[in-house]
Motif scaffolding. Structure first.
Motif, mmCIF file in Angstrom:
data_model
loop_
_atom_site.group_PDB
_atom_site.id
_atom_site.type_symbol
_atom_site.label_atom_id
_atom_site.label_comp_id
_atom_site.label_asym_id
_atom_site.label_seq_id
_atom_site.Cartn_x
_atom_site.Cartn_y
_atom_site.Cartn_z
ATOM 1 N N ARG A 37 0.842 -1.205 0.000
ATOM 2 C CA ARG A 37 0.000 0.000 0.000
ATOM 3 C C ARG A 37 0.881 1.260 0.000
ATOM 4 N N ALA A 38 1.936 1.266 0.811
ATOM 5 C CA ALA A 38 2.835 2.422 0.866
ATOM 6 C C ALA A 38 3.524 2.644 -0.478
ATOM 7 N N VAL A 39 3.982 1.592 -1.085
ATOM 8 C CA VAL A 39 4.660 1.705 -2.380
ATOM 9 C C VAL A 39 3.696 2.216 -3.456
ATOM 10 N N GLN A 40 2.446 1.785 -3.394
ATOM 11 C CA GLN A 40 1.463 2.226 -4.386
ATOM 12 C C GLN A 40 1.041 3.680 -4.187
ATOM 13 N N THR A 41 1.095 4.167 -2.961
ATOM 14 C CA THR A 41 0.573 5.501 -2.693
ATOM 15 C C THR A 41 1.651 6.557 -2.467
ATOM 16 N N GLN A 42 2.893 6.154 -2.302
ATOM 17 C CA GLN A 42 3.969 7.101 -2.034
ATOM 18 C C GLN A 42 4.998 7.063 -3.159
ATOM 19 N N ARG A 43 5.601 8.190 -3.428
ATOM 20 C CA ARG A 43 6.621 8.246 -4.480
ATOM 21 C C ARG A 43 7.885 7.500 -4.071
ATOM 22 N N VAL A 44 8.247 7.608 -2.802
ATOM 23 C CA VAL A 44 9.424 6.935 -2.250
ATOM 24 C C VAL A 44 8.992 6.221 -0.979
ATOM 25 N N THR A 45 9.463 5.015 -0.802
ATOM 26 C CA THR A 45 9.160 4.252 0.408
ATOM 27 C C THR A 45 10.467 3.774 1.013
ATOM 28 N N ILE A 46 10.698 4.110 2.271
ATOM 29 C CA ILE A 46 11.876 3.643 2.995
ATOM 30 C C ILE A 46 11.396 2.639 4.026
ATOM 31 N N ILE A 47 12.001 1.475 4.008
ATOM 32 C CA ILE A 47 11.619 0.411 4.933
ATOM 33 C C ILE A 47 12.778 0.164 5.874
ATOM 34 N N HIS A 48 12.505 0.322 7.152
ATOM 35 C CA HIS A 48 13.529 0.155 8.184
ATOM 36 C C HIS A 48 13.152 -1.043 9.035
ATOM 37 N N GLY A 49 14.099 -1.898 9.301
ATOM 38 C CA GLY A 49 13.834 -3.059 10.139
ATOM 39 C C GLY A 49 15.129 -3.673 10.614
ATOM 40 N N GLU A 50 15.027 -4.566 11.562
ATOM 41 C CA GLU A 50 16.197 -5.230 12.120
ATOM 42 C C GLU A 50 16.918 -6.063 11.066
ATOM 43 N N ARG A 58 12.939 -10.138 0.818
ATOM 44 C CA ARG A 58 11.500 -10.347 0.619
ATOM 45 C C ARG A 58 10.785 -9.195 -0.066
ATOM 46 N N VAL A 59 11.163 -7.963 0.236
ATOM 47 C CA VAL A 59 10.421 -6.827 -0.323
ATOM 48 C C VAL A 59 10.500 -6.795 -1.850
ATOM 49 N N PRO A 60 11.665 -7.001 -2.470
ATOM 50 C CA PRO A 60 11.662 -7.023 -3.937
ATOM 51 C C PRO A 60 10.750 -8.107 -4.508
ATOM 52 N N VAL A 61 10.701 -9.262 -3.858
ATOM 53 C CA VAL A 61 9.823 -10.346 -4.321
ATOM 54 C C VAL A 61 8.357 -9.937 -4.154
ATOM 55 N N MET A 62 8.028 -9.299 -3.027
ATOM 56 C CA MET A 62 6.658 -8.818 -2.818
ATOM 57 C C MET A 62 6.249 -7.888 -3.954
ATOM 58 N N LEU A 63 7.146 -6.977 -4.292
ATOM 59 C CA LEU A 63 6.833 -5.987 -5.325
ATOM 60 C C LEU A 63 6.716 -6.619 -6.706
ATOM 61 N N LEU A 64 7.575 -7.570 -6.989
ATOM 62 C CA LEU A 64 7.520 -8.219 -8.297
ATOM 63 C C LEU A 64 6.280 -9.093 -8.459
ATOM 64 N N ARG A 65 5.807 -9.667 -7.376
ATOM 65 C CA ARG A 65 4.620 -10.533 -7.444
ATOM 66 C C ARG A 65 3.312 -9.753 -7.430
ATOM 67 N N ALA A 66 3.334 -8.556 -6.874
ATOM 68 C CA ALA A 66 2.106 -7.761 -6.768
ATOM 69 C C ALA A 66 1.722 -7.222 -8.149
ATOM 70 N N PRO A 67 0.455 -7.300 -8.502
ATOM 71 C CA PRO A 67 0.038 -6.733 -9.798
ATOM 72 C C PRO A 67 0.120 -5.213 -9.745
ATOM 73 N N PRO A 68 0.512 -4.574 -10.846
ATOM 74 C CA PRO A 68 0.540 -3.110 -10.851
ATOM 75 C C PRO A 68 -0.880 -2.575 -10.681
ATOM 76 N N PHE A 79 14.499 0.135 -7.047
ATOM 77 C CA PHE A 79 15.830 0.376 -6.498
ATOM 78 C C PHE A 79 15.835 -0.125 -5.071
ATOM 79 N N VAL A 80 16.769 -0.995 -4.769
ATOM 80 C CA VAL A 80 16.908 -1.518 -3.407
ATOM 81 C C VAL A 80 18.256 -1.052 -2.888
ATOM 82 N N SER A 81 18.230 -0.296 -1.804
ATOM 83 C CA SER A 81 19.456 0.207 -1.203
ATOM 84 C C SER A 81 19.717 -0.537 0.096
ATOM 85 N N GLN A 82 20.942 -0.773 0.384
ATOM 86 C CA GLN A 82 21.295 -1.449 1.627
ATOM 87 C C GLN A 82 21.263 -0.455 2.781
#
Length: 103
Positions: A37-50, A58-68, A79-82
């Protein structure tokens, strides 16, 4: 005769293919709907986690599997940044804000 038997061909193919690893549940999996939902509604999404929560794997796979959401988004860039890159950028911004002569 250099021909291989079907059994030898199957063994060779199995040796060349990486083993299938069982997919374990990671903490990020619980947030898939929110992330999409954040990726669909925001221009940039930053995901922070442990470390090890699944951000990079997982996030790139989530995005690739989700229908546009519509055809407009059928050709997008991902773009995936470390985490170190995000931390480094934050540090640069902080130093620049406190040391104006270094801008």
């Amino acid at each position: 005769d250099g021909a291989s038997s079907p059994q030898q061909q199957q063994q060779q193919q199995q040796q060349q293919e990486p083993p299938v690893v069982e997919r374990v549940v990671l903490p990020i999996d619980d947030h898939e709907e929110d992330i999409l939902r954040a990726v669909q509604t925001q221009r940039v999404t930053i995901i922070h986690g442990e470390t090890g929560c699944g951000k990079s794997s997982r996030v790139p796979v989530m995005l690739l599997r989700a229908p546009p959401p519509d055809d407009y988004y059928s050709d997008v860039k991902l773009f995936v940044s470390q985490p170190r890159r995000i931390a480094a950028k934050s540090l640069v911004d902080r130093v620049r804000s406190t040391e104006p002569e270094l801008r």
